[in-house]
Write a protein that holds these residues in place. Structure first.
Motif: not given
Length: 361
Positions: A242-244, A259-261, A280-282
Protein backbone atom coordinates in the motif's frame (compact mmCIF):
# COMPACT_ATOMS: atom_id res chain seq x y z
CA UNK A 1 31.26 -16.88 0.81
CA UNK A 2 34.35 -14.68 0.69
CA UNK A 3 32.90 -11.19 1.10
CA UNK A 4 36.22 -9.42 0.55
CA UNK A 5 36.92 -10.86 -2.91
CA UNK A 6 34.90 -9.64 -5.90
CA UNK A 7 34.51 -12.02 -8.83
CA UNK A 8 32.57 -9.55 -11.01
CA UNK A 9 33.12 -5.79 -11.13
CA UNK A 10 30.83 -3.65 -13.26
CA UNK A 11 32.17 -0.10 -13.50
CA UNK A 12 29.98 2.65 -14.95
CA UNK A 13 28.65 0.35 -17.66
CA UNK A 14 26.26 1.76 -20.27
CA UNK A 15 24.61 0.07 -23.24
CA UNK A 16 22.84 1.97 -26.01
CA UNK A 17 20.82 0.58 -28.90
CA UNK A 18 20.60 3.58 -31.19
CA UNK A 19 18.91 6.31 -29.15
CA UNK A 20 17.64 3.85 -26.53
CA UNK A 21 19.68 3.55 -23.33
CA UNK A 22 19.12 -0.02 -22.12
CA UNK A 23 21.72 0.07 -19.31
CA UNK A 24 22.50 3.48 -17.86
CA UNK A 25 25.87 4.03 -16.12
CA UNK A 26 25.64 1.18 -13.60
CA UNK A 27 28.31 0.04 -11.16
CA UNK A 28 28.08 -3.21 -9.20
CA UNK A 29 30.32 -5.70 -7.41
CA UNK A 30 29.36 -9.38 -7.12
CA UNK A 31 31.32 -11.52 -4.66
CA UNK A 32 32.91 -14.90 -5.07
CA UNK A 33 30.53 -17.74 -4.17
CA UNK A 34 27.48 -15.46 -4.08
CA UNK A 35 23.99 -16.22 -5.40
CA UNK A 36 23.12 -12.85 -6.92
CA UNK A 37 19.82 -11.78 -8.55
CA UNK A 38 19.21 -9.08 -11.15
CA UNK A 39 15.52 -8.28 -10.60
CA UNK A 40 13.22 -5.96 -12.47
CA UNK A 41 10.24 -5.66 -14.81
CA UNK A 42 10.37 -6.65 -18.48
CA UNK A 43 12.47 -4.25 -20.54
CA UNK A 44 14.37 -2.80 -17.56
CA UNK A 45 17.83 -3.80 -18.87
CA UNK A 46 18.59 -6.77 -16.63
CA UNK A 47 19.04 -9.30 -19.46
CA UNK A 48 21.16 -6.82 -21.44
CA UNK A 49 23.43 -6.49 -18.42
CA UNK A 50 23.68 -10.28 -18.14
CA UNK A 51 24.47 -10.60 -21.86
CA UNK A 52 27.28 -8.07 -21.47
CA UNK A 53 28.76 -10.22 -18.70
CA UNK A 54 28.56 -13.19 -21.06
CA UNK A 55 30.17 -11.27 -23.91
CA UNK A 56 27.07 -11.55 -26.10
CA UNK A 57 26.67 -7.75 -26.05
CA UNK A 58 29.45 -5.14 -26.04
CA UNK A 59 29.14 -2.21 -23.60
CA UNK A 60 28.81 1.27 -25.11
CA UNK A 61 30.84 2.55 -22.18
CA UNK A 62 32.36 1.45 -18.91
CA UNK A 63 34.32 -1.61 -17.85
CA UNK A 64 33.56 -5.21 -16.87
CA UNK A 65 36.07 -7.28 -14.89
CA UNK A 66 35.62 -11.00 -14.20
CA UNK A 67 38.01 -12.60 -11.73
CA UNK A 68 40.17 -9.46 -11.94
CA UNK A 69 40.54 -9.54 -15.73
CA UNK A 70 39.18 -6.79 -18.00
CA UNK A 71 36.72 -8.42 -20.41
CA UNK A 72 37.07 -5.85 -23.19
CA UNK A 73 37.67 -7.77 -26.42
CA UNK A 74 37.42 -11.18 -24.71
CA UNK A 75 35.16 -13.55 -26.69
CA UNK A 76 32.30 -15.35 -24.90
CA UNK A 77 33.99 -18.76 -25.18
CA UNK A 78 37.16 -17.42 -23.56
CA UNK A 79 35.45 -15.93 -20.51
CA UNK A 80 35.45 -17.86 -17.19
CA UNK A 81 31.65 -18.03 -17.30
CA UNK A 82 28.87 -20.19 -18.69
CA UNK A 83 25.24 -19.40 -19.30
CA UNK A 84 21.90 -21.21 -18.94
CA UNK A 85 19.24 -19.77 -21.21
CA UNK A 86 15.50 -19.45 -20.64
CA UNK A 87 14.80 -21.97 -23.43
CA UNK A 88 17.36 -24.51 -22.05
CA UNK A 89 18.77 -24.92 -25.65
CA UNK A 90 19.14 -28.69 -25.20
CA UNK A 91 20.12 -30.40 -28.47
CA UNK A 92 17.13 -32.63 -29.39
CA UNK A 93 19.19 -35.14 -31.43
CA UNK A 94 21.71 -35.86 -28.64
CA UNK A 95 21.42 -38.00 -25.52
CA UNK A 96 21.72 -36.40 -22.10
CA UNK A 97 25.35 -37.57 -21.93
CA UNK A 98 26.15 -36.10 -25.36
CA UNK A 99 24.44 -32.81 -24.49
CA UNK A 100 26.41 -32.37 -21.29
CA UNK A 101 29.71 -33.42 -22.87
CA UNK A 102 29.36 -31.33 -26.02
CA UNK A 103 31.34 -28.35 -24.75
CA UNK A 104 34.20 -30.57 -23.60
CA UNK A 105 34.24 -32.43 -26.91
CA UNK A 106 34.55 -29.30 -29.07
CA UNK A 107 37.47 -28.07 -26.96
CA UNK A 108 39.40 -31.31 -27.50
CA UNK A 109 39.06 -32.92 -24.08
CA UNK A 110 40.09 -36.61 -24.22
CA UNK A 111 37.16 -39.07 -24.32
CA UNK A 112 38.19 -40.74 -21.04
CA UNK A 113 38.16 -37.40 -19.24
CA UNK A 114 34.86 -36.42 -20.85
CA UNK A 115 33.13 -39.49 -19.43
CA UNK A 116 34.26 -38.88 -15.85
CA UNK A 117 33.52 -35.15 -16.01
CA UNK A 118 30.06 -35.63 -17.55
CA UNK A 119 29.03 -38.29 -15.06
CA UNK A 120 30.24 -36.09 -12.19
CA UNK A 121 28.17 -33.19 -13.53
CA UNK A 122 25.10 -35.41 -13.91
CA UNK A 123 25.50 -36.59 -10.31
CA UNK A 124 25.45 -32.96 -9.20
CA UNK A 125 22.03 -32.47 -10.78
CA UNK A 126 20.75 -35.96 -9.85
CA UNK A 127 20.50 -37.20 -13.45
CA UNK A 128 23.21 -39.84 -13.43
CA UNK A 129 20.69 -42.59 -14.29
CA UNK A 130 19.34 -40.57 -17.23
CA UNK A 131 22.60 -40.29 -19.18
CA UNK A 132 21.33 -42.33 -22.17
CA UNK A 133 17.88 -40.66 -22.42
CA UNK A 134 16.87 -38.40 -25.32
CA UNK A 135 15.50 -34.91 -24.51
CA UNK A 136 11.98 -35.85 -25.65
CA UNK A 137 11.97 -38.47 -22.86
CA UNK A 138 12.57 -35.82 -20.19
CA UNK A 139 10.28 -33.51 -18.24
CA UNK A 140 10.74 -29.75 -18.26
CA UNK A 141 12.53 -29.86 -14.92
CA UNK A 142 14.88 -32.60 -16.14
CA UNK A 143 15.73 -30.63 -19.28
CA UNK A 144 16.55 -27.70 -17.03
CA UNK A 145 18.93 -29.91 -15.05
CA UNK A 146 20.61 -31.08 -18.27
CA UNK A 147 21.21 -27.45 -19.22
CA UNK A 148 22.66 -26.81 -15.75
CA UNK A 149 24.94 -29.85 -15.96
CA UNK A 150 26.17 -28.79 -19.40
CA UNK A 151 27.02 -25.36 -18.02
CA UNK A 152 28.70 -26.70 -14.88
CA UNK A 153 30.79 -29.42 -16.55
CA UNK A 154 33.33 -26.84 -17.76
CA UNK A 155 33.79 -25.58 -14.19
CA UNK A 156 33.15 -21.87 -14.79
CA UNK A 157 33.92 -19.30 -12.12
CA UNK A 158 30.49 -17.73 -12.75
CA UNK A 159 27.22 -19.28 -13.90
CA UNK A 160 24.75 -16.89 -15.56
CA UNK A 161 21.07 -17.87 -15.55
CA UNK A 162 18.59 -15.99 -17.76
CA UNK A 163 15.04 -16.54 -16.41
CA UNK A 164 15.87 -20.26 -16.03
CA UNK A 165 12.62 -21.30 -14.35
CA UNK A 166 10.04 -19.21 -16.22
CA UNK A 167 8.94 -22.10 -18.49
CA UNK A 168 8.08 -24.38 -15.54
CA UNK A 169 4.72 -24.69 -13.80
CA UNK A 170 4.35 -23.09 -10.36
CA UNK A 171 4.90 -26.20 -8.23
CA UNK A 172 7.92 -27.39 -10.21
CA UNK A 173 9.33 -23.88 -10.27
CA UNK A 174 9.23 -23.73 -6.48
CA UNK A 175 10.95 -27.12 -6.21
CA UNK A 176 13.64 -26.06 -8.71
CA UNK A 177 14.30 -22.88 -6.74
CA UNK A 178 15.29 -25.01 -3.76
CA UNK A 179 17.34 -27.32 -6.01
CA UNK A 180 19.24 -24.39 -7.52
CA UNK A 181 20.13 -23.00 -4.10
CA UNK A 182 21.32 -26.44 -2.93
CA UNK A 183 23.31 -26.87 -6.14
CA UNK A 184 24.94 -23.46 -5.80
CA UNK A 185 25.97 -24.24 -2.23
CA UNK A 186 27.40 -27.61 -3.24
CA UNK A 187 29.46 -26.40 -6.23
CA UNK A 188 30.46 -23.16 -4.48
CA UNK A 189 30.66 -20.96 -7.58
CA UNK A 190 29.00 -17.61 -8.19
CA UNK A 191 25.47 -17.74 -9.64
CA UNK A 192 23.98 -14.63 -11.26
CA UNK A 193 20.28 -15.02 -12.09
CA UNK A 194 18.03 -12.69 -14.08
CA UNK A 195 14.38 -12.79 -13.05
CA UNK A 196 11.25 -10.64 -13.03
CA UNK A 197 9.76 -12.80 -10.25
CA UNK A 198 10.10 -11.10 -6.86
CA UNK A 199 9.38 -14.26 -4.85
CA UNK A 200 12.04 -16.13 -6.83
CA UNK A 201 14.68 -13.51 -6.11
CA UNK A 202 13.73 -13.14 -2.44
CA UNK A 203 13.81 -16.89 -1.78
CA UNK A 204 17.02 -17.72 -3.67
CA UNK A 205 19.47 -14.84 -3.67
CA UNK A 206 22.09 -13.76 -1.15
CA UNK A 207 21.76 -10.25 -2.55
CA UNK A 208 19.47 -8.57 -5.09
CA UNK A 209 19.94 -5.65 -7.48
CA UNK A 210 16.57 -4.08 -8.33
CA UNK A 211 16.69 -2.50 -11.79
CA UNK A 212 14.30 0.00 -13.39
CA UNK A 213 14.66 1.80 -16.73
CA UNK A 214 18.27 0.71 -17.08
CA UNK A 215 19.32 1.91 -13.63
CA UNK A 216 20.10 -0.04 -10.47
CA UNK A 217 17.73 1.33 -7.83
CA UNK A 218 18.92 -0.68 -4.81
CA UNK A 219 21.36 -3.48 -3.97
CA UNK A 220 20.79 -5.32 -0.70
CA UNK A 221 20.04 -8.63 0.96
CA UNK A 222 16.47 -9.91 0.40
CA UNK A 223 15.23 -8.98 3.88
CA UNK A 224 16.49 -5.41 3.56
CA UNK A 225 15.05 -5.07 0.05
CA UNK A 226 11.66 -6.16 1.39
CA UNK A 227 11.64 -4.38 4.74
CA UNK A 228 13.62 -1.25 3.83
CA UNK A 229 13.11 -0.36 0.16
CA UNK A 230 15.16 2.67 -0.85
CA UNK A 231 12.46 4.40 -2.88
CA UNK A 232 8.90 4.23 -4.14
CA UNK A 233 9.68 2.05 -7.16
CA UNK A 234 11.39 -0.64 -5.09
CA UNK A 235 8.66 -0.56 -2.45
CA UNK A 236 5.90 -0.93 -5.03
CA UNK A 237 7.71 -3.54 -7.17
CA UNK A 238 8.75 -5.92 -4.39
CA UNK A 239 5.57 -7.86 -3.61
CA UNK A 240 2.30 -6.21 -2.62
CA UNK A 241 2.36 -2.79 -1.02
CA UNK A 242 0.00 0.00 0.00
CA UNK A 243 1.66 3.22 -1.19
CA UNK A 244 0.15 6.68 -0.84
CA UNK A 245 1.35 10.25 -1.31
CA UNK A 246 2.30 12.08 1.86
CA UNK A 247 3.94 15.17 3.29
CA UNK A 248 6.13 14.98 6.38
CA UNK A 249 7.65 17.24 9.00
CA UNK A 250 9.59 16.85 12.23
CA UNK A 251 7.61 16.89 15.46
CA UNK A 252 8.42 16.47 19.14
CA UNK A 253 7.18 12.87 18.99
CA UNK A 254 8.89 11.81 15.76
CA UNK A 255 7.98 12.49 12.13
CA UNK A 256 4.51 13.86 11.49
CA UNK A 257 2.87 12.35 8.39
CA UNK A 258 0.01 13.98 6.51
CA UNK A 259 -1.42 11.58 3.92
CA UNK A 260 -4.42 13.19 2.16
CA UNK A 261 -6.00 9.84 1.31
CA UNK A 262 -5.63 8.37 4.79
CA UNK A 263 -5.11 10.92 7.55
CA UNK A 264 -2.51 12.33 9.93
CA UNK A 265 -0.28 10.26 12.18
CA UNK A 266 3.21 10.20 13.69
CA UNK A 267 5.95 7.66 13.05
CA UNK A 268 9.19 7.23 15.02
CA UNK A 269 12.14 9.37 13.93
CA UNK A 270 14.76 7.74 11.70
CA UNK A 271 18.32 8.90 11.27
CA UNK A 272 18.50 7.71 7.64
CA UNK A 273 15.50 9.74 6.43
CA UNK A 274 15.04 13.49 6.08
CA UNK A 275 11.42 14.47 6.70
CA UNK A 276 11.42 17.21 4.04
CA UNK A 277 12.40 14.68 1.36
CA UNK A 278 9.56 12.24 2.04
CA UNK A 279 7.06 12.11 -0.85
CA UNK A 280 5.16 8.93 0.03
CA UNK A 281 4.60 6.40 2.77
CA UNK A 282 3.85 2.70 2.49
CA UNK A 283 2.63 -0.24 4.53
CA UNK A 284 2.72 -3.95 3.63
CA UNK A 285 -0.74 -5.60 3.54
CA UNK A 286 0.35 -8.27 6.04
CA UNK A 287 1.26 -5.54 8.55
CA UNK A 288 -2.27 -4.12 8.52
CA UNK A 289 -5.26 -5.45 10.47
CA UNK A 290 -9.04 -5.21 10.12
CA UNK A 291 -11.17 -4.34 13.15
CA UNK A 292 -14.96 -4.14 13.61
CA UNK A 293 -14.49 -1.10 15.90
CA UNK A 294 -11.83 1.56 16.15
CA UNK A 295 -8.72 0.06 17.81
CA UNK A 296 -6.95 1.78 20.68
CA UNK A 297 -3.67 3.70 20.35
CA UNK A 298 -0.79 3.29 19.62
CA UNK A 299 -2.28 1.83 16.43
CA UNK A 300 -3.20 4.29 13.71
CA UNK A 301 -6.54 3.45 12.10
CA UNK A 302 -8.98 4.78 9.54
CA UNK A 303 -12.60 3.90 8.92
CA UNK A 304 -13.27 2.05 5.67
CA UNK A 305 -15.64 -0.12 3.67
CA UNK A 306 -14.76 -3.52 2.17
CA UNK A 307 -14.97 -3.30 -1.64
CA UNK A 308 -13.35 -6.56 -2.79
CA UNK A 309 -12.13 -9.90 -1.47
CA UNK A 310 -9.71 -12.38 -3.09
CA UNK A 311 -9.40 -15.85 -1.51
CA UNK A 312 -5.91 -17.43 -1.93
CA UNK A 313 -6.20 -20.56 0.21
CA UNK A 314 -3.63 -19.81 2.92
CA UNK A 315 -4.70 -16.18 3.07
CA UNK A 316 -7.35 -13.77 1.91
CA UNK A 317 -6.66 -10.37 0.41
CA UNK A 318 -9.24 -7.83 1.57
CA UNK A 319 -9.49 -4.51 -0.27
CA UNK A 320 -11.04 -1.54 1.49
CA UNK A 321 -11.81 2.03 0.55
CA UNK A 322 -11.46 4.85 3.07
CA UNK A 323 -13.89 7.72 3.32
CA UNK A 324 -11.25 9.82 1.58
CA UNK A 325 -11.39 7.59 -1.52
CA UNK A 326 -8.10 5.72 -0.99
CA UNK A 327 -8.04 1.96 -1.57
CA UNK A 328 -5.89 -0.18 0.75
CA UNK A 329 -5.34 -3.93 0.97
CA UNK A 330 -5.05 -6.13 4.03
CA UNK A 331 -3.85 -9.74 4.21
CA UNK A 332 -5.94 -11.98 6.47
CA UNK A 333 -4.41 -15.37 7.35
CA UNK A 334 -6.88 -18.26 6.98
CA UNK A 335 -6.06 -20.03 10.23
CA UNK A 336 -9.18 -22.19 10.40
CA UNK A 337 -11.75 -23.69 8.02
CA UNK A 338 -14.45 -22.42 10.38
CA UNK A 339 -13.07 -18.88 10.31
CA UNK A 340 -15.65 -16.25 9.36
CA UNK A 341 -14.38 -14.10 6.50
CA UNK A 342 -15.31 -10.45 5.98
CA UNK A 343 -17.98 -9.63 3.40
CA UNK A 344 -18.05 -7.07 0.60
CA UNK A 345 -19.89 -3.98 1.78
CA UNK A 346 -19.03 -4.43 5.48
CA UNK A 347 -17.87 -1.37 7.40
CA UNK A 348 -14.61 -1.77 9.30
CA UNK A 349 -11.50 -0.05 10.57
CA UNK A 350 -8.10 -0.75 9.05
CA UNK A 351 -5.15 -0.11 11.31
CA UNK A 352 -1.40 -0.57 11.67
CA UNK A 353 1.50 0.11 13.98
CA UNK A 354 3.22 3.38 12.98
CA UNK A 355 6.58 1.63 13.42
CA UNK A 356 5.73 -0.57 10.40
CA UNK A 357 5.27 2.40 8.06
CA UNK A 358 7.91 2.84 5.35
CA UNK A 359 9.04 6.38 4.59
CA UNK A 360 9.88 6.89 0.90
CA UNK A 361 12.02 9.72 -0.41
Amino acid sequence: MNESRPVIEIRNVTKRFGHVVAVDDNSLTIREGEFFALLGPSGCGKTTLLRMLAGLEVPSGGQILIDGEDMEGVAPNHRPINMVFQSYAVFPHMTVFQNVGYGLKVTGTPASAIRSEVMAALRQVQLEDYHDRMPDQLSGGQKQRVALARALVKKPKVLLLDEPLSALDAKLREAMQLELVKLQHSVGITFVIVTHDQDEALSMADRIAVINNGRIEQVAEPRNIYEYPSNRFVADFIDKMNVFDARAGDSSEGIGIEAPGVGTFTVPSRTDVQAERISAVAIRPEKTRLYPDRPHAPLFSVQARIVNIAYHGRETAVFVETGRGTELSCTVQNASRMQALPQIGDSCWIGWDPEDVLLLE
